[in-house]
Design a protein around this motif. Structure first.
Motif: not given
Ligand code: TMP
Length: 220
Positions: A194-202
Motif C-alpha cells: 500500500a506504499i506508492g501511487e494511489i492509482d497504481d495500487i488501485a
C-alpha cells in the motif's frame, strides 16, 4: 453504509484488511466506483458495524480506554456485531446477487485479537467457526505497509482510537499477523503493497478482483 441497484447479477463477498492508516478507505471507494461504473450493484459496508445493531455495538468497541474489555469480552462483542452484520446486511445482499465490499471483517479479529492481542488463535478460530463458518469472503485484499508508516497515519487522522492506542509494537504484530493469515489462505487472500501511487495500487486491486472472481463467470 450505502446501497445502489443495477441489473447485473453476481453475488461476491470482498473484504479489505490491513493495519490502521493503510489507505483502505480510499481504495475501497475507488474499487466501488469502478464496479458500479461496470454495472454491478455494490453494497459497501464496514466492521465493526455494517447493520443498525452492529453500529450500536461498534460504539462500545472503538471508544474508551484500551483495557475497557477483557480479551474475550472484546471478541464476543466483535462477533455479536459480526453475526448481526452477516444476517441483516451481507447475506441478504449476496442472495440478491450484489457484490458486498466490507471494510474489515473476521481477519481483523484474528489479526488484532487472536494473533497480535491476548485472545489467542484458537478462540478466534472457534468464534469464526460458530458465527461465519461457510459464509466467509470470496476474496480478501490485504493492504500492507511498514507499520511505523501506518501508525503515523492512523495517529494523525484522529477519531475514536481505542484499538489504535495500543502503540507501534502492537501495530507491528498486526502487520505480521496479516502476513501469516495471507500465507495460510493464499486462494482467498491477496497482499498488496500500500506504499506508492494511489492509482497504481488501485490498478493492482482491480486486477486481483478480476482475476480472483473470474471463475464466477460474471464478465468482470
Ligand atoms: P477502522 O479504523 O478500520 O474503522 O477500525 C477500527 C478499529 O477496530 C481498528 O483499529 C481495527 C479494530 N478492529 C479489531 O481490533 N478487531 C476487529 O475484529 C475489527 C473488525 C476491528
Amino acid at each position: 453504509m450505502d446501497h445502489s441497484t443495477t441489473k447485473k447479477d453476481l453475488g461476491a463477498f470482498i473484504t479489505f484488511e490491513g493495519g490502521d492508516g493503510v489507505g483502505k478507505s480510499t481504495q475501497i471507494k475507488l474499487l466501488t466506483e469502478y464496479l458500479r461504473q461496470s454495472g454491478y450493484e455494490v453494497v459497501l459496508t464496514r466492521e465493526p458495524g455494517g447493520s443498525p445493531g452492529a453500529e450500536l455495538i461498534r460504539k462500545l468497541l472503538v471508544e474508551g480506554p484500551a483495557d475497557r474489555w477483557s480479551p474475550l469480552a472484546d471478541a464476543l462483542l466483535l462477533y455479536a456485531a459480526r453475526e448481526d452484520h452477516l444476517e441483516r446486511t451481507i447475506k441478504p445482499a449476496l442472495k440478491r446477487g450484489a457484490i458486498v465490499i466490507s471494510d474489515r471483517f473476521a481477519d481483523s479479529t484474528m489479526a488484532y485479537q487472536g494473533i497480535a492481542g491476548a485472545l489467542g488463535r484458537d478462540k478466534a478460530r472457534a468464534l469464526y467457526d460458530l458465527v461465519v463458518a461457510d459464509d466467509g469472503p470470496d476474496l480478501t485484499i490485504i493492504l500492507d505497509t511498514p507499520s511505523e508508516e501506518g501508525l503515523r497515519r492512523a495517529v494523525t487522522r484522529g477519531g475514536d482510537q481505542r484499538y489504535e492506542s495500543k502503540g507501534s509494537g502492537f501495530q507491528t504484530r498486526v502487520r505480521e499477523a496479516y502476513l501469516e493469515i495471507a500465507a495460510s489462505d493464499p486462494a482467498r487472500c491477496v497482499v498488496i503493497n500500500a506504499i506508492g501511487e494511489i492509482d497504481d495500487i488501485a490498478r493492482k486491486i482491480t486486477a486481483a478482483v478480476r482475476e480472483r472472481l473470474a471463475h464466477k463467470d460474471n464478465g468482470l
